[in-house]
Design an enzyme around this catalytic site. Structure first.
Site, short mmCIF file in Angstrom:
data_model
loop_
_atom_site.label_atom_id
_atom_site.label_comp_id
_atom_site.label_asym_id
_atom_site.label_seq_id
_atom_site.Cartn_x
_atom_site.Cartn_y
_atom_site.Cartn_z
N LYS A 3 0.13 4.27 -0.23
CA LYS A 3 -0.52 5.43 0.41
C LYS A 3 -0.31 6.69 -0.46
O LYS A 3 -0.24 6.58 -1.68
CB LYS A 3 0.00 5.61 1.84
CG LYS A 3 -0.10 4.30 2.64
CD LYS A 3 0.12 4.47 4.11
CE LYS A 3 -0.01 3.12 4.80
NZ LYS A 3 0.10 3.19 6.24
N ASN A 10 0.87 -1.17 0.00
CA ASN A 10 0.00 0.00 0.00
C ASN A 10 0.91 1.23 0.00
O ASN A 10 1.52 1.54 1.01
CB ASN A 10 -0.87 -0.06 1.27
CG ASN A 10 -1.68 1.21 1.49
OD1 ASN A 10 -1.77 2.06 0.59
ND2 ASN A 10 -2.28 1.33 2.66
N GLU A 46 -6.60 4.43 7.98
CA GLU A 46 -6.41 5.87 7.75
C GLU A 46 -7.67 6.49 7.16
O GLU A 46 -7.98 7.65 7.42
CB GLU A 46 -5.17 6.09 6.85
CG GLU A 46 -3.90 5.87 7.66
CD GLU A 46 -2.75 5.27 6.88
OE1 GLU A 46 -2.74 5.33 5.64
OE2 GLU A 46 -1.84 4.72 7.54
N GLU A 86 -5.05 -5.08 10.58
CA GLU A 86 -4.02 -4.07 10.76
C GLU A 86 -4.27 -3.31 12.07
O GLU A 86 -5.04 -2.34 12.09
CB GLU A 86 -4.05 -3.08 9.60
CG GLU A 86 -3.79 -3.71 8.25
CD GLU A 86 -3.25 -2.68 7.25
OE1 GLU A 86 -2.15 -2.88 6.74
OE2 GLU A 86 -3.93 -1.66 7.02
N SER A 139 3.68 -2.23 10.15
CA SER A 139 5.13 -2.35 10.29
C SER A 139 5.66 -3.73 9.87
O SER A 139 6.63 -4.23 10.44
CB SER A 139 5.58 -2.01 11.71
OG SER A 139 5.22 -0.66 12.02
N GLY A 144 2.82 2.13 10.62
CA GLY A 144 3.75 3.25 10.45
C GLY A 144 4.55 3.57 11.70
O GLY A 144 5.21 4.62 11.76
N HIS A 167 -9.37 0.98 4.95
CA HIS A 167 -8.07 1.17 5.61
C HIS A 167 -8.26 2.08 6.83
O HIS A 167 -9.06 3.00 6.80
CB HIS A 167 -7.05 1.78 4.64
CG HIS A 167 -5.67 1.76 5.22
ND1 HIS A 167 -5.23 2.72 6.08
CD2 HIS A 167 -4.66 0.85 5.10
CE1 HIS A 167 -3.99 2.41 6.46
NE2 HIS A 167 -3.63 1.29 5.87
#
Ligand code: PGA
Length: 251
Positions: free
Chosen positions: A11, A9, A97, A167, A213, A173, A95
């Site tokens: 992003k 991904n 985010e 996730e 990660s 991240g 996702h």
């Protein structure tokens, strides 16, 4: 048995030349690998360029989001047919985010999953708890709720198109991945939930990726878990050598 599936991904990173370079670098490095399904998900404006760089490679193309309506007055949105038109096979939906920074709800995610599957796209459906939810002992309730609401109304035939990506938000991240034990616990819970919602055969066929990660150094350990069928990498997927190393660890 479930075939391993590793996706990247990207992003909101890269530019046109960088995206093409990353894609052609991966196509070269990963030539001939057939034992792992591989996909990259660039920003939507670069999908077409990346599609060209990946043509006749073993790497599939995915988008990072999609809208559920077919066409019309939805400024800024992109439809399933548009993604298929630029050679997407996969689409990331839900996702964290988008859930937490953009404000997507389970109901919206459910509509997107349903539209994507009906159009023939293969969704990568993301779920995961926040740090405070884990610390409050709510991981199972939160993740199970996201799975149930996201898949609401999808029958067994449809749900087989889905890859679930667990996730944990605190691992994304941050450089701090879930331990293999933490990942396995949640993956097993999701698989049991799928067996309860559908049946054991469906649950055994659906792939569950881990994301947060994921990198070359933890790939082998995470992938050794019985219910971890693949990885969704963010940061590591932006480096040809790192993403290729993750895939080669599994191939
Ligand atoms: P990360 O991101 O690998 O950079 O933690 C993963 C993701 O958000 O899909």
């Amino acid at each position: 048995m479930r075939k391993a599936f590793i996706a990247g991904n990207w992003k909101m990173n890269t530019n046109c030349a960088g995206a093409e370079g990353l894609a052609s670098g991966l196509a070269e490095k990963l030539k001939g690998i057939e034992t792992v399904d591989i996909a990259v998900c660039p920003p939507s404006v670069y999908l077409q360029s990346v599609a060209k760089a990946l043509s006749s490679s073993n790497i599939a193309l995915g988008a990072q989001d999609v809208y559920f309506e077919g066409s019309g007055a939805y400024t800024g949105e992109i439809s399933c047919e548009m993604l298929k038109d630029v050679c997407c096979t996969y689409v990331i939906i839900g996702h964290s985010e988008r859930r937490h920074k953009i404000g997507e709800t389970d109901e919206l995610i459910n509509k997107k999953l349903s539209a994507a599957i009906s159009s023939g796209l293969l969704p990568i459906f993301c779920v995961g708890e926040l740090l405070e939810q884990r610390e409050a002992g709510e991981t199972e309730t939160v993740v199970a709720g996201q799975v149930k609401k996201g898949l609401a109304g999808l029958n067994a035939d449809k749900v087989l198109a889905v890859t679930v990506a667990y996730e944990p938000v605190w691992a994304i991240g941050t450089g701090v991945n879930a331990t293999s034990q933490q990942a396995q616990e949640v993956h097993a819970m999701i698989r049991q939930l799928l067996a309860d919602m559908y049946d054991e055969s469906v649950a055994q066929q659906i792939r569950i990726q881990y994301g947060g990660s994921a990198k070359p150094a933890n790939t082998a350990e995470l992938m050794a878990c019985e219910d971890v069928d693949g990885l969704l990498g963010g940061g590591a997927s932006l480096k040809v050598n790192d993403f290729a190393a993750m895939i080669k660890t599994v191939a």
